[in-house]
Design an enzyme around this catalytic site. Structure first.
Site, short mmCIF file in Angstrom:
data_model
loop_
_atom_site.label_atom_id
_atom_site.label_comp_id
_atom_site.label_asym_id
_atom_site.label_seq_id
_atom_site.Cartn_x
_atom_site.Cartn_y
_atom_site.Cartn_z
N ASN A 11 0.62 -1.28 0.08
CA ASN A 11 0.45 -0.33 0.06
C ASN A 11 0.63 1.48 0.01
O ASN A 11 1.40 2.01 1.38
CB ASN A 11 -0.75 0.22 1.40
CG ASN A 11 -1.42 0.86 1.45
OD1 ASN A 11 -1.45 2.11 0.23
ND2 ASN A 11 -2.74 1.09 2.35
N TRP A 12 0.61 1.59 -1.29
CA TRP A 12 1.80 2.97 -1.00
C TRP A 12 1.41 4.30 -0.50
O TRP A 12 1.39 5.14 -0.39
CB TRP A 12 1.76 3.35 -2.33
CG TRP A 12 3.64 2.70 -3.51
CD1 TRP A 12 3.76 1.28 -3.25
CD2 TRP A 12 4.38 2.55 -4.53
NE1 TRP A 12 4.32 0.81 -3.61
CE2 TRP A 12 4.15 1.67 -4.99
CE3 TRP A 12 4.17 3.38 -5.76
CZ2 TRP A 12 5.81 1.23 -5.88
CZ3 TRP A 12 4.56 2.99 -6.96
CH2 TRP A 12 5.84 2.09 -7.05
N LYS A 13 0.13 4.48 -0.38
CA LYS A 13 -0.50 5.28 0.46
C LYS A 13 -0.99 6.92 -0.88
O LYS A 13 -0.14 6.86 -1.72
CB LYS A 13 -0.10 5.93 1.49
CG LYS A 13 -0.26 4.08 2.66
CD LYS A 13 -0.51 4.64 3.80
CE LYS A 13 -0.13 3.39 4.46
NZ LYS A 13 -0.23 3.31 6.21
N HIS A 95 -9.54 0.57 4.67
CA HIS A 95 -8.16 1.40 5.22
C HIS A 95 -8.62 2.30 6.61
O HIS A 95 -9.40 2.76 6.73
CB HIS A 95 -7.16 1.98 4.66
CG HIS A 95 -5.73 1.97 5.05
ND1 HIS A 95 -5.54 2.81 5.96
CD2 HIS A 95 -4.99 0.84 4.88
CE1 HIS A 95 -3.96 2.36 6.70
NE2 HIS A 95 -3.22 1.28 6.07
N GLU A 97 -7.27 4.33 7.89
CA GLU A 97 -7.00 5.95 7.54
C GLU A 97 -8.22 6.07 6.98
O GLU A 97 -8.77 7.76 6.96
CB GLU A 97 -5.59 5.95 7.01
CG GLU A 97 -3.95 5.99 7.76
CD GLU A 97 -2.80 5.43 6.95
OE1 GLU A 97 -3.03 5.75 4.98
OE2 GLU A 97 -1.76 5.32 7.44
N GLU A 165 -5.39 -5.72 10.31
CA GLU A 165 -4.07 -4.41 10.33
C GLU A 165 -4.61 -2.82 12.01
O GLU A 165 -5.55 -2.38 12.24
CB GLU A 165 -4.69 -3.31 9.77
CG GLU A 165 -4.25 -4.13 8.10
CD GLU A 165 -3.69 -2.72 7.36
OE1 GLU A 165 -2.60 -2.83 6.82
OE2 GLU A 165 -4.13 -1.90 7.31
N GLY A 171 2.97 1.83 10.22
CA GLY A 171 3.50 3.42 10.83
C GLY A 171 4.10 3.97 11.86
O GLY A 171 4.64 4.30 11.89
N SER A 210 3.34 -2.65 9.66
CA SER A 210 5.19 -2.80 10.16
C SER A 210 5.57 -3.23 10.26
O SER A 210 6.48 -4.08 11.10
CB SER A 210 5.31 -1.61 12.01
OG SER A 210 5.23 -0.68 11.69
N GLY A 231 3.01 -1.44 4.36
CA GLY A 231 3.17 -0.36 4.11
C GLY A 231 4.60 0.66 3.61
O GLY A 231 4.76 0.25 2.35
C1 PEP Z 1 -0.21 0.00 6.11
O1 PEP Z 1 -0.84 1.19 6.65
O2 PEP Z 1 -1.92 -0.48 5.32
C2 PEP Z 1 0.14 -0.40 7.04
C3 PEP Z 1 0.98 -2.07 6.67
O3 PEP Z 1 1.35 0.81 7.01
P1 PEP Z 1 2.53 0.34 7.29
O4 PEP Z 1 3.60 -1.33 7.06
O5 PEP Z 1 3.53 1.63 7.01
O6 PEP Z 1 2.65 -0.48 9.03
#
Ligand code: PEP
Length: 247
Positions: A11-13, A95, A97, A165, A171, A210, A231
């Site tokens: 997921n590049w966001k 998600h 977010e 998640e 993050g 993470s 992410g």
């Molecule tokens: C995400 O936002 O889907 C995610 C898993 O982010 P990260 O790996 O950066 O924690």
């Protein structure tokens, strides 16, 4: 019971310009003989370019969200049909977010899942508890409630994935223990089986939050973990491949 084929999705966001597709191409070139299905979900502006750049490779392309409606006066939004038309084959929905930042409810996520199915996209539906909910002992109730509310009945027999998640792990560099991940993944599997019967055994349940090359092997080999939603570490081919190779 056949084990679901693992899925690892990046997921590049809101990160990435055209030049970043070099990282996607390097990821595709390094996939080797991994047994996993692998995808990147770049920002919408890069979906069509990514599909073009990755043509002929095993790296699939997905969107990060879609609107429930197929078209209309919704300035700035993107329909599932538009993602499919650009060559995407998957879409991340619900998600945290978006749930937290845009007030997306389970019911809205379920309507987006229906849109994804209508457009022929495979939804990756995200669920996860906040730190407060975990501390209050509500993690399993919250997550299984989100699974029930966000997955419409017409998903039965269709290709989809659930991503667990924990909001507090995204993050932050923090991750739940393997036992905590397994407990939640087993509860999600039990809920899927309750809701979808035999079809509930097939969708992969991804872990996200993470994930990095140094913790990927332990997480990916935990019981009922069928892949990862990654992410930050999916932005660099070296890190993303380090996770894929840990499978
Ligand atoms: C995400 O936002 O889907 C995610 C898993 O982010 P990260 O790996 O950066 O924690």
């Amino acid at each position: 019971m056949t084990k679901p084929t693992p899925l690892i999705a990046g997921n590049w966001k809101m990160n990435g310009l055209a030049a970043s597709l070099a990282e996607a191409k390097a990821t595709a070139a390094g996939l080797g003989d991994t047994t996993a299905r692998v995808a990147i979900c770049p920002p919408a502006t890069l979906v069509a370019q990514a599909v073009y750049a990755l043509k002929g490779t095993r790296l699939a392309v997905g969107g990060q969200d879609c609107r429930a409606e197929a078209s209309g006066a919704y300035t700035g939004d993107i329909a599932a049909e538009m993602l499919a038309d650009a060559g995407a084959t998957l879409v991340i929905l619900g998600h945290s977010e978006r749930r937290a930042g845009y007030g997306e409810t389970d019911a809205l996520v379920a309507s987006k899942v229906q849109a994804a199915l209508r457009a022929g996209l495979e939804p990756i539906v995200c669920v996860g508890e906040t730190l407060e909910e975990r501390k209050a002992g509500q993690a399993l109730a919250v997550v299984t409630g989100q699974v029930r509310g966000s997955l419409p009945a017409d998903l039965a027999g269709k290709a989809f994935a659930v991503a667990y998640e924990p909001v507090w792990a995204i993050g932050t560099g923090l991750t739940p223990s393997t036992a905590e991940i397994e407990e939640v993944h087993q509860a999600i599997r039990a809920t899927l089986t309750e809701v979808f019967g035999a079809h509930g055994a097939t969708p992969p349940i991804l872990y996200g939050g993470s994930v990095k090359p140094s913790n990927a092997a332990e997480i990916l080999h935990a019981s009922e973990v069928g892949g990862a939603l990654v992410g930050g570490a999916s932005l660099k081919a070296e890190d993303f491949l380090g996770i894929i190779r840990a499978l």
